[in-house]
Design an enzyme around this catalytic site. Structure first.
Site, PDB file in Angstrom:
ATOM      1  N   ALA A  62       0.845  -1.207   0.000  1.00 58.82           N
ATOM      2  CA  ALA A  62       0.000   0.000   0.000  1.00 58.82           C
ATOM      3  C   ALA A  62       0.873   1.246   0.000  1.00 58.82           C
ATOM      4  O   ALA A  62       1.925   1.290   0.643  1.00 58.82           O
ATOM      5  CB  ALA A  62      -0.917   0.016   1.225  1.00 58.82           C
ATOM      6  N   TYR A 120       2.150  -4.924 -10.655  1.00 56.86           N
ATOM      7  CA  TYR A 120       2.789  -6.237 -10.588  1.00 56.86           C
ATOM      8  C   TYR A 120       3.235  -6.698 -11.982  1.00 56.86           C
ATOM      9  O   TYR A 120       4.323  -7.272 -12.124  1.00 56.86           O
ATOM     10  CB  TYR A 120       1.830  -7.261  -9.957  1.00 56.86           C
ATOM     11  CG  TYR A 120       1.378  -6.875  -8.561  1.00 56.86           C
ATOM     12  CD1 TYR A 120       2.260  -6.283  -7.663  1.00 56.86           C
ATOM     13  CD2 TYR A 120       0.068  -7.093  -8.128  1.00 56.86           C
ATOM     14  CE1 TYR A 120       1.849  -5.914  -6.391  1.00 56.86           C
ATOM     15  CE2 TYR A 120      -0.347  -6.732  -6.855  1.00 56.86           C
ATOM     16  CZ  TYR A 120       0.553  -6.132  -5.997  1.00 56.86           C
ATOM     17  OH  TYR A 120       0.148  -5.755  -4.735  1.00 56.86           O
ATOM     18  N   GLU A 166      -1.562 -12.474  -4.393  1.00 62.46           N
ATOM     19  CA  GLU A 166      -2.955 -12.502  -4.833  1.00 62.46           C
ATOM     20  C   GLU A 166      -3.465 -11.078  -4.892  1.00 62.46           C
ATOM     21  O   GLU A 166      -3.133 -10.264  -4.025  1.00 62.46           O
ATOM     22  CB  GLU A 166      -3.813 -13.285  -3.856  1.00 62.46           C
ATOM     23  CG  GLU A 166      -3.595 -14.777  -3.952  1.00 62.46           C
ATOM     24  CD  GLU A 166      -4.384 -15.546  -2.911  1.00 62.46           C
ATOM     25  OE1 GLU A 166      -4.203 -16.763  -2.835  1.00 62.46           O
ATOM     26  OE2 GLU A 166      -5.170 -14.922  -2.180  1.00 62.46           O
ATOM     27  N   ASN A 191      -8.610  -4.634  -9.370  1.00 59.04           N
ATOM     28  CA  ASN A 191      -7.650  -3.643  -8.864  1.00 59.04           C
ATOM     29  C   ASN A 191      -6.613  -3.370  -9.955  1.00 59.04           C
ATOM     30  O   ASN A 191      -5.488  -3.879  -9.934  1.00 59.04           O
ATOM     31  CB  ASN A 191      -6.990  -4.169  -7.578  1.00 59.04           C
ATOM     32  CG  ASN A 191      -6.138  -3.119  -6.907  1.00 59.04           C
ATOM     33  OD1 ASN A 191      -5.806  -2.091  -7.494  1.00 59.04           O
ATOM     34  ND2 ASN A 191      -5.766  -3.380  -5.664  1.00 59.04           N
TER      35      ASN A 191
HETATM   36  C1  LIG Z   1      -1.183  -0.395  -6.136  1.00 59.35           C
HETATM   37  C2  LIG Z   1      -0.349   0.725  -5.500  1.00 59.35           C
HETATM   38  C3  LIG Z   1       0.488   0.129  -4.362  1.00 59.35           C
HETATM   39  C4  LIG Z   1       0.584   1.318  -6.561  1.00 59.35           C
HETATM   40  O1  LIG Z   1       1.495   2.199  -5.931  1.00 59.35           O
HETATM   41  P1  LIG Z   1       2.200   3.396  -6.749  1.00 59.35           P
HETATM   42  O2  LIG Z   1       3.280   3.945  -5.896  1.00 59.35           O
HETATM   43  O3  LIG Z   1       1.160   4.342  -7.221  1.00 59.35           O
HETATM   44  O4  LIG Z   1       2.804   2.604  -8.008  1.00 59.35           O
HETATM   45  P2  LIG Z   1       3.875   3.136  -9.071  1.00 59.35           P
HETATM   46  O5  LIG Z   1       3.872   4.629  -9.118  1.00 59.35           O
HETATM   47  O6  LIG Z   1       5.160   2.460  -8.803  1.00 59.35           O
HETATM   48  O7  LIG Z   1       3.219   2.579 -10.427  1.00 59.35           O
HETATM   49  C5  LIG Z   1       3.802   1.498 -11.145  1.00 59.35           C
HETATM   50  C6  LIG Z   1       2.886   1.086 -12.276  1.00 59.35           C
HETATM   51  O8  LIG Z   1       1.675   0.522 -11.755  1.00 59.35           O
HETATM   52  C7  LIG Z   1       0.590   0.838 -12.645  1.00 59.35           C
HETATM   53  N1  LIG Z   1      -0.362   1.730 -11.975  1.00 59.35           N
HETATM   54  C8  LIG Z   1      -0.194   2.346 -10.777  1.00 59.35           C
HETATM   55  N2  LIG Z   1      -1.309   3.039 -10.472  1.00 59.35           N
HETATM   56  C9  LIG Z   1      -2.165   2.863 -11.490  1.00 59.35           C
HETATM   57  C10 LIG Z   1      -3.483   3.327 -11.735  1.00 59.35           C
HETATM   58  N3  LIG Z   1      -4.126   4.120 -10.865  1.00 59.35           N
HETATM   59  N4  LIG Z   1      -4.092   2.927 -12.875  1.00 59.35           N
HETATM   60  C11 LIG Z   1      -3.472   2.120 -13.747  1.00 59.35           C
HETATM   61  N5  LIG Z   1      -2.191   1.647 -13.574  1.00 59.35           N
HETATM   62  C12 LIG Z   1      -1.569   2.016 -12.454  1.00 59.35           C
HETATM   63  C13 LIG Z   1       1.211   1.549 -13.824  1.00 59.35           C
HETATM   64  O9  LIG Z   1       1.618   0.558 -14.759  1.00 59.35           O
HETATM   65  C14 LIG Z   1       2.426   2.193 -13.169  1.00 59.35           C
HETATM   66  O10 LIG Z   1       3.444   2.519 -14.095  1.00 59.35           O
HETATM   67  P3  LIG Z   1       3.433   3.980 -14.813  1.00 59.35           P
HETATM   68  O11 LIG Z   1       3.263   5.001 -13.724  1.00 59.35           O
HETATM   69  O12 LIG Z   1       4.777   4.032 -15.470  1.00 59.35           O
HETATM   70  O13 LIG Z   1       2.270   3.951 -15.761  1.00 59.35           O
HETATM   71  C15 LIG Z   1      -1.252   1.872  -4.980  1.00 59.35           C
HETATM   72  O14 LIG Z   1      -2.147   2.269  -6.006  1.00 59.35           O
HETATM   73  C16 LIG Z   1      -2.058   1.516  -3.750  1.00 59.35           C
HETATM   74  O15 LIG Z   1      -1.584   1.653  -2.605  1.00 59.35           O
HETATM   75  N6  LIG Z   1      -3.304   1.039  -3.959  1.00 59.35           N
HETATM   76  C17 LIG Z   1      -4.180   0.691  -2.812  1.00 59.35           C
HETATM   77  C18 LIG Z   1      -3.695  -0.568  -2.097  1.00 59.35           C
HETATM   78  C19 LIG Z   1      -3.649  -1.752  -3.038  1.00 59.35           C
HETATM   79  O16 LIG Z   1      -4.483  -1.922  -3.907  1.00 59.35           O
HETATM   80  N7  LIG Z   1      -2.619  -2.616  -2.815  1.00 59.35           N
HETATM   81  C20 LIG Z   1      -2.443  -3.821  -3.578  1.00 59.35           C
HETATM   82  C21 LIG Z   1      -3.143  -4.947  -2.913  1.00 59.35           C
HETATM   83  S1  LIG Z   1      -2.826  -6.498  -3.765  1.00 59.35           S
END
Ligand SMILES: CC(C)(COP(=O)(O)OP(=O)(O)OC[C@H]1O[C@@H](n2cnc3c(N)ncnc32)[C@H](O)[C@@H]1OP(=O)(O)O)[C@@H](O)C(=O)NCCC(=O)NCCS
Length: 148
Positions: free
Chosen positions: A74, A119, A107, A112
């Site tokens: 997260a 991933y 998983e 999402n």
């Molecule tokens: C999933 C999460 C951890 C991503 O964290 P983040 O720091 O924003 O990720 P990054 O900036 O490293 O993004 C890496 C890639 O992920 C994908 N990505 C991240 N956010 C995205 C979004 N909102 N929509 C589509 N793709 C997305 C993209 O491919 C992105 O690459 P890009 O920025 O070059 O396009 C964050 O959105 C989060 O905390 N979500 C809520 C908790 C959650 O869902 N955890 C996973 C549970 S399995």
């Protein structure tokens, strides 16, 4: 926040912040106690991302010989799309590899798209699905693996 991002092992003093970030991020969030129990286990590695002295992200893995389950990923909503999730997971997996982990799995809810995108960008591949595995809201679970 705009300062340097640091990735480091999670400490006892990070637990409340990590639980708060998860509670704001996930319908399946862990309590602070669950994080504390995980941190105390000899089979886990937990990491945080810190920016300007504040914890802005967390993630963990559970090791079983050469395999590890990644969980509790997260990032604080105001800090997303800056590469923090990517950097944090690369840090965690590199740490795991140094401990002998060769295969990583996790998983994720099928719906999402942010997490699935993260991933897949890191080289994880969907290898399975559990139909209606999650509730509130109901969703399938995708099972992803990265073998390296
Ligand atoms: C999933 C999460 C951890 C991503 O964290 P983040 O720091 O924003 O990720 P990054 O900036 O490293 O993004 C890496 C890639 O992920 C994908 N990505 C991240 N956010 C995205 C979004 N909102 N929509 C589509 N793709 C997305 C993209 O491919 C992105 O690459 P890009 O920025 O070059 O396009 C964050 O959105 C989060 O905390 N979500 C809520 C908790 C959650 O869902 N955890 C996973 C549970 S399995």
């Amino acid at each position: 926040m705009s300062g340097e991002i640091v990735f480091r092992p999670m400490k006892e003093s990070d637990l409340a912040k990590a639980a708060r970030i998860e509670a704001l991020s996930s319908p399946d969030a862990w309590s602070e106690k669950a994080f504390r129990d995980a941190l105390l286990s000899p089979d886990t590695l937990y990491a945080v991302a810190e920016q300007d002295g504040c914890v802005v992200g967390c993630c963990g893995l559970w090791r079983f010989l050469e395999e590890a389950d990644i969980c509790n990923v997260a990032v604080l909503s105001s800090c997303r799309r800056q590469g923090i999730g990517t950097g944090m997971l690369r840090y965690l997996m590199e740490w795991g590899r140094r401990q002998g982990v060769r295969r990583f799995t996790l998983e994720v809810r099928k719906g999402n798209l942010a997490a699935v995108g993260l991933y897949e960008k890191l080289g994880f591949v969907v290898e399975g699905k559990r139909r209606d595995f999650y509730q509130n809201p109901r969703d399938d679970a995708l099972i992803l693996w990265k073998r390296s």
